[in-house]
Motif scaffolding. Structure first.
Motif, PDB file in Angstrom:
ATOM      1  N   UNK A  77     -26.511 -56.463   4.573  1.00  0.00           N
ATOM      2  CA  UNK A  77     -25.909 -55.457   5.464  1.00  0.00           C
ATOM      3  C   UNK A  77     -24.416 -55.698   5.632  1.00  0.00           C
ATOM      4  N   UNK A  78     -24.016 -56.974   5.729  1.00  0.00           N
ATOM      5  CA  UNK A  78     -22.609 -57.338   5.894  1.00  0.00           C
ATOM      6  C   UNK A  78     -21.906 -57.591   4.560  1.00  0.00           C
ATOM      7  N   UNK A  79     -22.584 -57.233   3.457  1.00  0.00           N
ATOM      8  CA  UNK A  79     -22.020 -57.334   2.107  1.00  0.00           C
ATOM      9  C   UNK A  79     -21.648 -58.766   1.722  1.00  0.00           C
ATOM     10  N   UNK A  80     -22.385 -59.739   2.283  1.00  0.00           N
ATOM     11  CA  UNK A  80     -22.194 -61.128   1.878  1.00  0.00           C
ATOM     12  C   UNK A  80     -23.121 -61.512   0.728  1.00  0.00           C
ATOM     13  N   UNK A  81     -23.999 -60.598   0.354  1.00  0.00           N
ATOM     14  CA  UNK A  81     -24.826 -60.754  -0.833  1.00  0.00           C
ATOM     15  C   UNK A  81     -25.283 -59.359  -1.253  1.00  0.00           C
ATOM     16  N   UNK A  82     -25.723 -59.189  -2.480  1.00  0.00           N
ATOM     17  CA  UNK A  82     -26.202 -57.864  -2.875  1.00  0.00           C
ATOM     18  C   UNK A  82     -27.527 -57.529  -2.203  1.00  0.00           C
ATOM     19  N   UNK A 249     -25.684 -69.630  -2.800  1.00  0.00           N
ATOM     20  CA  UNK A 249     -25.998 -68.996  -4.080  1.00  0.00           C
ATOM     21  C   UNK A 249     -25.154 -67.752  -4.312  1.00  0.00           C
ATOM     22  N   UNK A 250     -24.899 -66.993  -3.251  1.00  0.00           N
ATOM     23  CA  UNK A 250     -24.165 -65.738  -3.410  1.00  0.00           C
ATOM     24  C   UNK A 250     -22.720 -65.853  -2.929  1.00  0.00           C
ATOM     25  N   UNK A 282     -17.683 -61.837 -12.692  1.00  0.00           N
ATOM     26  CA  UNK A 282     -18.761 -62.805 -12.493  1.00  0.00           C
ATOM     27  C   UNK A 282     -19.906 -62.178 -11.702  1.00  0.00           C
ATOM     28  N   UNK A 283     -19.575 -61.395 -10.689  1.00  0.00           N
ATOM     29  CA  UNK A 283     -20.594 -60.686  -9.914  1.00  0.00           C
ATOM     30  C   UNK A 283     -21.404 -59.769 -10.827  1.00  0.00           C
TER      31      UNK A 283
END
Length: 382
Positions: A77-82, A249-250, A282-283
């Motif tokens: 939700x906070x765009x800290x991971x997909x 990891x993210x 990389x993402x």
């Protein structure tokens, strides 16, 4: 501690209501029976949209699914991971049989071998066929199941790229298996290991020994993380470990942080713009996601250029901004800065002026562009 744990469960439960959760029986030919699985889809998931998502396979789904699903929903939700798809497998009545391994060679046998094949040959293909699952997959386990997910590392072509191994009850030869395998990986692999100072004594010993071996591995494709939490019990440590594992990891998916800016970007001897491009490439390579470069990250690179007075990089930053945000002022602003700082005031003035027809963005307004153009005009009498 109990009140904190209850609060976390409340937060996880609240988040899950926002996402799409499905509970269903899954008949397995490998197991010769049906198992209940739990599936959480991202908010607004649409199977017709050509977008793929990482997949989390959560063992001990009876109690681990909600903790993983809630954290994934919160971080994404906070765009800290997909955004990601999570599937949990309930094992409360079958855990011992599912995790059965040979005392001679520490490898799965009988019901354990069947469960191993159930995950790899039935459950994951089912998820891939029914949902928009991408290439990046993460296995999560706790205690006996944390030991079990390591077996997937031993395959010639592992189906998981990430492993969240929490307080593992390691098989006798597992330390050697994992250490040897992770030394040889030729593709990027993320391995998170955690225990607690209040864990079961045999688990503490086994985890500390494994950490010692893994910490010594020199392999650029291994991204290894370890935590030893204070005071948590064996049963509460997942609530500490899961959010930390997701952060680790993210980490490349995060917006540029103060630490990344200070410890990496400001210390670069090469172009900070290239660093930004490589971060997002990389993402894409890891998660199969073409993520638009965040305005926050453009601002971080802008600040680094200013601080180091390497104004030549504004040209590349401007071109990149035009590609990412073609209808906004961002590209023109950086290109005008490039011309202004590199002795081309007339070209800078015209570039500031030409941006007037574009949309405002990230604090760069039309008034600001005109003010900068007027300042150059006044200074040079154009």
């Amino acid at each position: 501690m109990k009140s904190v744990f209850c609060f976390l469960l409340f937060v996880f439960s609240f988040n899950i209501f926002e996402a799409q959760v499905v509970y269903e029986p899954f008949h397995s030919n490998k197991l010769g029976e049906s198992r209940e699985i739990k599936i959480q889809l991202p908010r607004g998931y649409n199977n017709d949209v050509k977008k793929t998502y990482p997949l989390f396979v959560v063992l001990d789904g009876d109690y681990m699914f909600e903790a993983v699903a809630g954290n994934v929903d919160y971080f994404s939700y906070w765009e800290d991971m997909p955004e990601a798809i999570i599937v949990g497998v309930n094992q409360s009545e079958n855990r011992e049989q599912d995790c059965l391994y040979s005392e001679q060679n520490s490898l799965p046998i009988e019901s354990g071998a069947n469960f191993f094949e159930f995950i790899g040959d039935e459950l994951i293909p089912y998820m891939q066929n029914k949902y928009r699952v991408g290439n990046f997959k993460v296995a999560v386990g706790h205690g006996e199941t944390a030991n079990f997910i390591n077996y997937y590392l031993l395959k010639q072509q592992p189906i998981f790229q990430g492993y969240i191994v929490i307080s593992p009850e390691l098989a006798p030869k597992m330390n050697a298996f994992v250490t040897d395998r992770l030394q040889k990986f030729e593709s990027k692999t993320f391995y998170y290991l955690a225990t607690t100072t209040n864990d079961i004594s045999t688990i503490i010993k086994g985890t500390e020994d494994l950490n010692k071996n893994l910490s010594a591995i020199d392999n650029k494709n291994l991204f290894y993380y370890y935590d030893n939490f204070e005071r948590a019990s064996h049963y509460s440590v997942p609530t500490h470990a899961i959010p930390k594992a997701l952060e680790d990891i993210f980490s490349v998916f995060h917006p540029i942080s103060k630490d990344e800016y200070k410890d990496k970007i400001l210390k670069l001897e090469t172009s900070p713009v290239e660093y930004l491009v490589e971060k997002y490439q990389t993402i894409n390579d890891l998660f199969g996601i073409e993520k638009q470069i965040l305005i926050n990250d453009f601002k971080a690179i802008e600040a680094a250029i200013e601080k180091k007075e390497e104004f030549q990089y504004f040209e590349d930053l401007g071109k990149l901004a035009r590609d990412e945000y073609p209808n906004t002022l961002l590209g023109n602003y950086y290109l005008a800065r490039f011309y202004e700082e590199n002795g081309e005031p007339k070209k800078a003035m015209r570039t500031y002026q030409s941006g007037y027809s574009f949309e405002e963005i990230g604090g760069i307004t039309k008034d600001l562009m005109l003010e900068k153009a007027d300042a150059i005009k006044a200074d040079f009498g154009y």
